[in-house]
Motif scaffolding. Structure first.
Motif, PDB file in Angstrom:
ATOM      1  N   GLY A  40      41.404  48.475  73.934  1.00 14.64           N
ATOM      2  CA  GLY A  40      40.044  48.020  74.195  1.00 14.64           C
ATOM      3  C   GLY A  40      39.360  47.552  72.921  1.00 14.64           C
ATOM      4  O   GLY A  40      39.966  46.863  72.089  1.00 14.64           O
ATOM      5  N   HIS A  68      42.466  43.263  70.119  1.00  9.77           N
ATOM      6  CA  HIS A  68      41.305  43.845  70.802  1.00  9.77           C
ATOM      7  C   HIS A  68      41.083  43.178  72.154  1.00  9.77           C
ATOM      8  O   HIS A  68      40.977  41.958  72.238  1.00  9.77           O
ATOM      9  CB  HIS A  68      40.048  43.678  69.930  1.00  9.77           C
ATOM     10  CG  HIS A  68      40.218  44.248  68.563  1.00  9.77           C
ATOM     11  ND1 HIS A  68      39.800  45.506  68.239  1.00  9.77           N
ATOM     12  CD2 HIS A  68      40.817  43.729  67.457  1.00  9.77           C
ATOM     13  CE1 HIS A  68      40.102  45.744  66.973  1.00  9.77           C
ATOM     14  NE2 HIS A  68      40.724  44.682  66.485  1.00  9.77           N
ATOM     15  N   ASN A  69      41.043  43.984  73.209  1.00  2.13           N
ATOM     16  CA  ASN A  69      40.830  43.474  74.561  1.00  2.13           C
ATOM     17  C   ASN A  69      41.674  42.229  74.840  1.00  2.13           C
ATOM     18  O   ASN A  69      41.154  41.182  75.212  1.00  2.13           O
ATOM     19  CB  ASN A  69      39.356  43.144  74.796  1.00  2.13           C
ATOM     20  CG  ASN A  69      38.489  44.370  74.823  1.00  2.13           C
ATOM     21  OD1 ASN A  69      38.844  45.378  75.421  1.00  2.13           O
ATOM     22  ND2 ASN A  69      37.341  44.307  74.158  1.00  2.13           N
TER      23      ASN A  69
END
Length: 191
Positions: free
Chosen positions: A114, A144-145
């Motif tokens: 995340g 990230h994500n």
């Protein structure tokens, strides 16, 4: 014993650590593997989802195969998601199934998750590898994500920044791999 060729590219064991159903790991693993092959890195891809490594450490052919792959590698690159602020349990089981083969080997990380991008998993792994006398590369690659961009064909995935970070980390991993390979050849590690 033969002298290692200092100009030879390092042999890198790439461990894809996610075993969950529907995991995102194959996307990340494919990108990493393609990048390493294009850079001329000799890779041995290990998908933990394809192995049976008993948690009770009882003998199993997959455990022996995994130990052999780590033993033959000059360096290790671990691809890990972040689960509950740490790394997957099956990865810890696999790490614990091997002992001497980790010693005096460099380990690098590609993480995803995340907002933290898996960085907490990487920091937890650094502690484990310090105990095993392995050297972790300071730089890591953190996605990230990544789920949204990876599914959108209009968006370059991974982006140029992630690719540049992977290349920089691999230069560092290759340096450590060569230095430690030569050192292990000259003098067995006293761990």
């Amino acid at each position: 014993m033969t002298t290692p060729d200092p100009g030879a590219p390092p042999r890198v064991a790439v461990i894809n650590s996610s075993v969950r159903e529907g995991r995102f790991a194959p996307r990340v693993g494919a990108w990493v593997h393609k990048s390493l092959v294009e850079a001329g890195v000799d890779t041995d891809v290990i998908n933990l989802c394809d192995l049976v490594i008993p948690a009770d450490m009882s003998p199993h052919p997959d455990s022996a195969s995994f130990a052999g792959a780590i033993g033959q590698a000059d360096a290790i690159l671990i691809i890990t998601p972040e689960y509950n602020h740490s790394f997957p349990g099956p990865l810890k089981t696999a790490i614990d199934a091997v002992r001497e083969q980790w010693r005096a080997k460099p380990v690098a990380f590609v993480s995803y998750g995340g907002m933290a991008g898996g960085l907490r998993a990487v920091e937890a792994l650094r502690l484990v590898f310090a105990e095993l006398h392995a050297v972790t590369v300071r730089d890591s690659v953190s996605l990230h994500n990544p789920w949204g961009p990876a599914e959108d064909p209009r968006v370059e995935y991974p982006d140029q920044a992630a690719t540049a970070a992977l290349h920089q980390m691999m230069r560092q991993l290759s340096w450590w791999a060569g230095a430690l390979r030569d050192a292990r050849h000259r003098t067995p590690y006293p761990g």
